[in-house]
Write a protein that holds these residues in place. Structure first.
Motif, PDB file in Angstrom:
ATOM      1  N   ARG A  26       0.833  -1.205   0.000  1.00  0.00           N
ATOM      2  CA  ARG A  26       0.000   0.000   0.000  1.00  0.00           C
ATOM      3  C   ARG A  26       0.865   1.252   0.000  1.00  0.00           C
ATOM      4  NH1 ARG A  26      -4.732   1.914   4.173  1.00  0.00           N
ATOM      5  NH2 ARG A  26      -5.289   3.748   2.983  1.00  0.00           N
ATOM      6  N   ILE A  27       1.922   1.231   0.802  1.00  0.00           N
ATOM      7  CA  ILE A  27       2.816   2.385   0.889  1.00  0.00           C
ATOM      8  C   ILE A  27       3.627   2.524  -0.394  1.00  0.00           C
ATOM      9  CG2 ILE A  27       4.776   3.359   2.156  1.00  0.00           C
ATOM     10  CD1 ILE A  27       3.621   1.858   4.650  1.00  0.00           C
ATOM     11  N   GLY A  28       4.022   1.402  -0.958  1.00  0.00           N
ATOM     12  CA  GLY A  28       4.779   1.437  -2.203  1.00  0.00           C
ATOM     13  C   GLY A  28       6.267   1.669  -2.024  1.00  0.00           C
ATOM     14  N   LYS A  29       6.741   1.636  -0.801  1.00  0.00           N
ATOM     15  CA  LYS A  29       8.158   1.850  -0.488  1.00  0.00           C
ATOM     16  C   LYS A  29       8.578   0.867   0.592  1.00  0.00           C
ATOM     17  CE  LYS A  29       8.644   5.258  -3.237  1.00  0.00           C
ATOM     18  NZ  LYS A  29       9.491   5.151  -4.403  1.00  0.00           N
ATOM     19  N   PRO A  30       9.887   0.618   0.703  1.00  0.00           N
ATOM     20  CA  PRO A  30      10.346  -0.210   1.823  1.00  0.00           C
ATOM     21  C   PRO A  30       9.940   0.432   3.149  1.00  0.00           C
ATOM     22  CG  PRO A  30      12.110   0.124   0.243  1.00  0.00           C
ATOM     23  CD  PRO A  30      10.984   1.040  -0.167  1.00  0.00           C
ATOM     24  N   LEU A  31       9.668  -0.405   4.113  1.00  0.00           N
ATOM     25  CA  LEU A  31       9.220   0.056   5.429  1.00  0.00           C
ATOM     26  C   LEU A  31      10.104  -0.580   6.492  1.00  0.00           C
ATOM     27  CD1 LEU A  31       7.069   1.505   7.177  1.00  0.00           C
ATOM     28  CD2 LEU A  31       5.712  -0.595   7.043  1.00  0.00           C
ATOM     29  N   TYR A  32      10.676   0.258   7.364  1.00  0.00           N
ATOM     30  CA  TYR A  32      11.549  -0.204   8.440  1.00  0.00           C
ATOM     31  C   TYR A  32      10.863   0.054   9.768  1.00  0.00           C
ATOM     32  CZ  TYR A  32      15.813  -0.835  11.188  1.00  0.00           C
ATOM     33  OH  TYR A  32      16.750  -1.277  12.087  1.00  0.00           O
ATOM     34  N   VAL A  33      10.716  -0.988  10.590  1.00  0.00           N
ATOM     35  CA  VAL A  33       9.963  -0.928  11.845  1.00  0.00           C
ATOM     36  C   VAL A  33      10.847  -1.432  12.981  1.00  0.00           C
ATOM     37  CG1 VAL A  33       7.966  -1.863  13.064  1.00  0.00           C
ATOM     38  CG2 VAL A  33       7.799  -1.348  10.631  1.00  0.00           C
ATOM     39  N   LEU A  34      10.836  -0.717  14.114  1.00  0.00           N
ATOM     40  CA  LEU A  34      11.626  -1.172  15.253  1.00  0.00           C
ATOM     41  C   LEU A  34      10.940  -2.265  16.051  1.00  0.00           C
ATOM     42  CD1 LEU A  34      13.295   2.046  16.723  1.00  0.00           C
ATOM     43  CD2 LEU A  34      14.078   0.516  14.904  1.00  0.00           C
ATOM     44  N   VAL A  35       9.685  -2.056  16.467  1.00  0.00           N
ATOM     45  CA  VAL A  35       9.017  -3.027  17.353  1.00  0.00           C
ATOM     46  C   VAL A  35       7.557  -3.211  16.943  1.00  0.00           C
ATOM     47  CG1 VAL A  35      10.526  -2.493  19.324  1.00  0.00           C
ATOM     48  CG2 VAL A  35       8.364  -1.273  19.070  1.00  0.00           C
ATOM     49  N   GLU A  36       6.972  -4.318  17.393  1.00  0.00           N
ATOM     50  CA  GLU A  36       5.544  -4.565  17.213  1.00  0.00           C
ATOM     51  C   GLU A  36       4.771  -3.872  18.327  1.00  0.00           C
ATOM     52  OE1 GLU A  36       4.557  -8.692  16.922  1.00  0.00           O
ATOM     53  OE2 GLU A  36       5.917  -9.015  15.231  1.00  0.00           O
ATOM     54  N   PRO A  37       3.462  -3.640  18.122  1.00  0.00           N
ATOM     55  CA  PRO A  37       2.665  -3.027  19.189  1.00  0.00           C
ATOM     56  C   PRO A  37       2.644  -3.917  20.427  1.00  0.00           C
ATOM     57  CG  PRO A  37       1.438  -3.087  17.131  1.00  0.00           C
ATOM     58  CD  PRO A  37       2.676  -3.895  16.923  1.00  0.00           C
ATOM     59  N   ARG A  38       2.614  -3.269  21.562  1.00  0.00           N
ATOM     60  CA  ARG A  38       2.483  -4.002  22.822  1.00  0.00           C
ATOM     61  C   ARG A  38       1.025  -4.263  23.098  1.00  0.00           C
ATOM     62  NH1 ARG A  38       4.356  -1.307  27.474  1.00  0.00           N
ATOM     63  NH2 ARG A  38       4.067  -3.318  28.439  1.00  0.00           N
ATOM     64  N   LYS A  39       0.776  -5.312  23.849  1.00  0.00           N
ATOM     65  CA  LYS A  39      -0.574  -5.581  24.339  1.00  0.00           C
ATOM     66  C   LYS A  39      -0.721  -4.887  25.689  1.00  0.00           C
ATOM     67  CE  LYS A  39      -1.152 -10.026  22.058  1.00  0.00           C
ATOM     68  NZ  LYS A  39      -0.260  -9.741  20.987  1.00  0.00           N
ATOM     69  N   ALA A  40      -1.933  -4.584  26.059  1.00  0.00           N
ATOM     70  CA  ALA A  40      -2.175  -3.900  27.325  1.00  0.00           C
ATOM     71  C   ALA A  40      -1.861  -4.859  28.472  1.00  0.00           C
ATOM     72  CB  ALA A  40      -3.601  -3.413  27.422  1.00  0.00           C
ATOM     73  N   ASP A  41      -0.858  -4.512  29.284  1.00  0.00           N
ATOM     74  CA  ASP A  41      -0.572  -5.320  30.452  1.00  0.00           C
ATOM     75  C   ASP A  41      -1.142  -4.695  31.716  1.00  0.00           C
ATOM     76  OD1 ASP A  41       2.992  -4.428  30.503  1.00  0.00           O
ATOM     77  OD2 ASP A  41       1.207  -3.212  30.423  1.00  0.00           O
ATOM     78  N   LYS A  42      -1.589  -3.439  31.590  1.00  0.00           N
ATOM     79  CA  LYS A  42      -2.269  -2.734  32.668  1.00  0.00           C
ATOM     80  C   LYS A  42      -3.354  -1.907  32.018  1.00  0.00           C
ATOM     81  CE  LYS A  42       2.015  -1.503  34.906  1.00  0.00           C
ATOM     82  NZ  LYS A  42       2.774  -0.417  35.459  1.00  0.00           N
ATOM     83  N   CYS A  43      -4.361  -1.556  32.772  1.00  0.00           N
ATOM     84  CA  CYS A  43      -5.379  -0.657  32.244  1.00  0.00           C
ATOM     85  C   CYS A  43      -5.032   0.753  32.658  1.00  0.00           C
ATOM     86  CB  CYS A  43      -6.755  -1.026  32.763  1.00  0.00           C
ATOM     87  SG  CYS A  43      -7.500  -2.319  31.782  1.00  0.00           S
ATOM     88  N   TYR A  44      -4.953   1.633  31.696  1.00  0.00           N
ATOM     89  CA  TYR A  44      -4.748   3.044  31.953  1.00  0.00           C
ATOM     90  C   TYR A  44      -6.070   3.751  31.717  1.00  0.00           C
ATOM     91  CZ  TYR A  44       0.196   2.043  31.941  1.00  0.00           C
ATOM     92  OH  TYR A  44       1.434   1.534  32.250  1.00  0.00           O
ATOM     93  N   PRO A  45      -6.366   4.751  32.494  1.00  0.00           N
ATOM     94  CA  PRO A  45      -7.652   5.438  32.309  1.00  0.00           C
ATOM     95  C   PRO A  45      -7.719   6.111  30.945  1.00  0.00           C
ATOM     96  CG  PRO A  45      -6.277   6.576  33.922  1.00  0.00           C
ATOM     97  CD  PRO A  45      -5.575   5.307  33.562  1.00  0.00           C
ATOM     98  N   ASP A  46      -8.925   6.121  30.385  1.00  0.00           N
ATOM     99  CA  ASP A  46      -9.127   6.776  29.085  1.00  0.00           C
ATOM    100  C   ASP A  46      -9.027   8.272  29.239  1.00  0.00           C
ATOM    101  OD1 ASP A  46      -9.625   4.216  28.417  1.00  0.00           O
ATOM    102  OD2 ASP A  46     -11.546   4.598  27.471  1.00  0.00           O
TER     103      ASP A  46
END
Length: 193
Positions: free
Chosen positions: A173-193
């Motif tokens: 979709r981007i049409g260019k190489p994409l470099y990523v450091l990390v994957e998204p984390r899952k919520a290990d704690k609930c933070y208030p909205d």
């Protein structure tokens, strides 16, 4: 391409970067697991390591433009630009740049938006990278690529701190190489909205 696939496998900096990112469930809307990089910015070592990894990657690639996507791309882009000897160019939301601009609309996970670029900020033939904090659908990055290419820049690569696990599919979709450091984390704690 994830950093771990590019010579950084087992690099403890990546785990520290990931752990420094806070997850806020249901922000900005229900169902979104917001990856909050403001906590990464509070951790001097993790923030510096993030910038250093990007600088190491782009240092000898003859990049003259680091384009940062508003607003969180502004957190990393200027430091990367200084580190590699390039200029920083902001890609902003509508009506934020004074003077003549060009615009590109795009779709988000949860709506639509638009990016703008100052006319004259980037010259034809300049080599550029685009930086943001996160890529999910690839829409924002794609809009950034289109803007830079419309003014004649060569977009070498897009880069972000966080990329969804199926990010490789977004490269088309981007049409260019994409470099990523990390994957998204899952919520290990609930933070208030």
């Amino acid at each position: 391409m994830f950093a771990e696939e590019n010579g950084l496998k087992g690099d403890p900096r990546l785990q520290a970067i990931s752990q420094a990112i806070r997850v806020v469930p249901h922000f900005p809307i229900h169902g979104i697991m917001f990856q909050d990089i403001t906590t990464l910015l509070l951790d001097h070592k993790a923030f510096k390591d993030t910038v250093d990894i990007f600088v190491d990657r782009y240092r000898d690639t003859h990049i003259s433009v680091v384009a940062g996507i508003e607003a969180r791309g502004f957190m990393f882009g200027p430091s990367i630009a200084l580190g590699i000897g390039a200029k920083f160019v902001p890609l902003r939301k509508p009506r934020k740049l004074p003077g003549e601009v060009i615009s590109e609309k795009y779709a988000l996970e949860y709506g639509t938006d638009c990016l703008e670029l100052h006319v004259g900020a980037v010259q034809p033939g300049e080599r550029a990278i685009i930086i943001d904090d996160l890529v999910a659908t690839g829409g924002t990055m794609s809009a950034g690529v289109k803007l830079l290419e419309r003014v004649g820049a060569e977009v070498v690569e897009c880069a972000c701190v966080i990329g969804v696990p199926d990010v490789k599919g977004q490269c088309r979709r981007i049409g260019k190489p994409l470099y990523v450091l990390v994957e998204p984390r899952k919520a290990d704690k609930c933070y208030p909205d």
